[in-house]
Design an enzyme around this catalytic site. Sequence first.
Site: not given
Ligand code: IPM
Ligand code: MN
Length: 372
Positions: A142, A189, A221, A245, A249
């Site tokens: 990032y 990884k 993975d 990240d 999710d």
């Molecule tokens: C999160 C989001 C952010 C990230 C983005 C919006 C920059 O996806 O907070 O999980 O990737 O960290």
């Molecule tokens: Mn995110």
Amino acid sequence: MKLKIALLKGDGIGPEVTAQAVKCLQAVEESFGHEFTFTEALVGAVAIDKTGDPLPEETLALCRESDAVLFGSIGDPKYDNDPDAKIRPEQGLLRLRQELGLFCNIRPIKVFPTLMEKSPIKKKIIAGTDFVIYRELTGGIYFGEKHLSPDGTMASDTCAYTEAEVSRIAHMAFKTAKTRRKKVTLVDKANVLESSRLWRRVVKKIGESYPEVTLDFMFIDNAAMQLLLKPTQFDVILTENMFGDILSDEGSAIGGSIGLLPSASVGENHALFEPVHGSFPQAKGKDIANPVASILSVAMLLDHFKLDEESRAIVIAVLKSIKKGIVSPDLNTSSKYGTNHIGDFISENIRDSDDYLILNKENIWLGKSTII
Ligand code: IPM
Ligand code: MN
Ligand code: NAD
């Protein structure tokens, strides 16, 4: 306790969900005799529209002088669909994390017993899931050097880490594991990436000073698969920025909705609290967004300031809303309850949380290491 809280509502559903979290903090303030002040500031696409900058100087100054930041979400389709835009809402959040030194992002993942059938995964697989992701937040791909060739046909992003960056979050993960089920899984990884091999070397060495904690390693993975096959095997997942990240999710699917997942981002001097989800632009202004992720984020805020009972009161009120079926459409497509109503219900139940103990089945949510 007096707390000065910077309120950065941002874009999309950000303002709607943070409004519910603020109601809950105000209920805590009244019921427990604290004094919280909220000061709003611009961030994200709304800040670009008004000032040309996704993180205006005065927003950053406010965050620096506040005890905590409550963040909504940023992002707007007009930027998502325009890869050429040089100024982007997400830069506001990334710069804020970097400027405040919020290197440690904590994302707990648990299942609500009364929501198990909402998960796309079988009940017998997810029952008892209770892990926390320690995601490095101010380094890696990032923040590494970015390059786009002048003719626009080649681009690169560098994933760089220093030993010091790995070490400080590793210590936090091990300390937390000591208070939980005493297991750290480093996800990387290392079979391919030099930066991952640095993580392995550093974390292995640090692990020696926490003999009571078991350390194991898993490639990203495989981890992405194991999370769905056997989520109960995880206690503390330690990982770099982008893997964390993605895994968070993915992990949200276990509990049935990303609208339930809170997070805390902490550093040496500052702390920020925000839902894991984004600005969900399709839902903006429709009163359908799930406010629970934002509400549980303020429970994490209270935990951060050692206001354990107060944090617990919020969690209990959330459990009660779910148990009574007062949930948004992501959890019940025919739900008649909106974002605002859910926020009202939860905040009112903080004011008079009489029935703590109908909830013994939900105890997984109420242990010492409940939220953080
Ligand atoms: C999160 C989001 C952010 C990230 C983005 C919006 C920059 O996806 O907070 O999980 O990737 O960290
Ligand atoms: Mn995110
Ligand atoms: P998103 O998290 O906004 O939405 C993905 C899906 O998750 C939605 O379609 C919806 O089904 C569900 N969802 C998310 N939040 C929910 C809630 N509170 N209640 C119910 N369902 C919910 O991710 P996206 O669609 O990939 O991104 C949209 C925008 O948000 C982009 O601009 C992205 O950059 C931004 N984003 C911001 C943050 C942040 O502010 N921390 C995090 C992720 C994405």
